[in-house]
Design a protein around this motif. Structure first.
Motif, PDB file in Angstrom:
ATOM      1  N   CYS A 176     -32.767  30.289 -36.944  1.00  0.00           N
ATOM      2  CA  CYS A 176     -33.673  29.326 -36.477  1.00  0.00           C
ATOM      3  C   CYS A 176     -34.752  29.695 -35.488  1.00  0.00           C
ATOM      4  O   CYS A 176     -34.990  28.788 -34.427  1.00  0.00           O
ATOM      5  CB  CYS A 176     -32.799  28.091 -36.221  1.00  0.00           C
ATOM      6  SG  CYS A 176     -31.740  27.372 -37.470  1.00  0.00           S
ATOM      7  N   PHE A 210     -35.576  27.575 -43.287  1.00  0.00           N
ATOM      8  CA  PHE A 210     -36.556  28.507 -43.001  1.00  0.00           C
ATOM      9  C   PHE A 210     -38.036  28.438 -43.730  1.00  0.00           C
ATOM     10  O   PHE A 210     -37.911  28.030 -45.224  1.00  0.00           O
ATOM     11  CB  PHE A 210     -36.291  30.178 -43.322  1.00  0.00           C
ATOM     12  CG  PHE A 210     -37.302  31.171 -43.072  1.00  0.00           C
ATOM     13  CD1 PHE A 210     -37.419  31.476 -41.817  1.00  0.00           C
ATOM     14  CD2 PHE A 210     -38.001  31.888 -44.187  1.00  0.00           C
ATOM     15  CE1 PHE A 210     -38.263  32.495 -41.404  1.00  0.00           C
ATOM     16  CE2 PHE A 210     -38.845  32.813 -43.540  1.00  0.00           C
ATOM     17  CZ  PHE A 210     -38.952  32.996 -42.226  1.00  0.00           C
ATOM     18  N   ASP A 230     -31.828  32.756 -44.026  1.00  0.00           N
ATOM     19  CA  ASP A 230     -32.443  33.253 -43.093  1.00  0.00           C
ATOM     20  C   ASP A 230     -32.018  34.280 -42.032  1.00  0.00           C
ATOM     21  O   ASP A 230     -32.227  34.795 -41.003  1.00  0.00           O
ATOM     22  CB  ASP A 230     -33.143  32.144 -42.097  1.00  0.00           C
ATOM     23  CG  ASP A 230     -31.762  31.461 -41.103  1.00  0.00           C
ATOM     24  OD1 ASP A 230     -30.847  31.724 -41.562  1.00  0.00           O
ATOM     25  OD2 ASP A 230     -32.257  30.766 -40.063  1.00  0.00           O
TER      26      ASP A 230
END
Length: 230
Positions: free
Chosen positions: A40, A137, A147
């Protein structure tokens, strides 16, 4: 689905590990839980605005969960517990056209040595196993998964292929936890093995669904399908 607990806005400071982050709430720096082990990094940027959900549990070490972040005025939900709840609601509301014939919806069901997010069935004896993956993502309107490398994700795909081989329905649903997405594709640069497994699953007859969501500060709901580029 509506997030019934209180949601507040804070400023992201840092994330020392996968499980916790520091945020500035009302001028005070506090530690919060991050319910997502993915990276993230493009969402949790120092100084960015994030959303916290209050968790009034006296046994917890943190009072809040960091459930979403703002990226270019777009809210991206990052709570890894949310996708299954959103998909459960969508299945019951018959929003996924190919699956509307299944009126019995069960969560976390085992098939052989595997456990899938959903087992769907109907009164005619038809069965279907569905695995759900949350997607956070995005780059310039294009979403990708994963991700971070995911051996577990590849394993799920190969298990769905085995389900399909014996004549039972099988599918994977990628729930993009944001809106206004142009298309979806496997993130081969991050995990090429997952991308290969996803294409193999598709060639083997496993259904691939991709949906984006309508997302607000206190709600998230499955909205419309997104183009898949394999």
């Amino acid at each position: 689905m509506i997030i019934s607990k209180r949601v507040v806005i804070a400023e992201f400071v840092k994330r020392p590990n996968r499980f916790v982050a520091y945020v500035n709430l009302n001028g005070k720096e506090i530690i919060v839980h991050v319910p997502n082990t993915g990276r993230c990094k493009e969402i949790l940027v120092p100084g960015s605005k994030v959303l916290l959900r209050e968790e009034l549990n006296p046994s917890r070490k943190t009072l809040y969960d960091l459930i979403a972040g703002y990226k270019d005025n777009k809210i991206i939900n990052i709570d890894s517990q949310i996708p299954n709840k959103v998909v459960d609601e969508a299945l019951k509301d018959q929003k996924i056209q190919k699956l509307v014939k299944y009126n019995i919806i069960q969560r976390e069901k085992t098939f052989g040595n595997s456990r899938f997010d959903f087992k769907l069935s109907n009164n005619m004896g038809e069965e279907y196993y569905l695995e759900v993956k949350g997607v956070t993502f995005e780059v310039n309107g294009k979403s990708m998964f994963p991700d971070a490398p995911t051996q577990r994700g590849k394993k799920h795909l190969l298990e769905l292929i085995e389900v399909k081989k014996i004549g039972i329905g099988a599918g994977v649903l990628f729930l993009i936890q944001m809106s206004n997405i142009e298309n979806f594709s496997p993130y081969d640069d991050m995990d090429g093995a997952f991308g290969e497994a996803l294409r193999f699953a598709y060639e083997s007859g496993v259904d691939i669904f991709v949906y984006e969501c309508d997302v607000g500060e206190n709600y998230i709901t499955l909205s419309k399908s997104v183009e898949i580029i394999l």
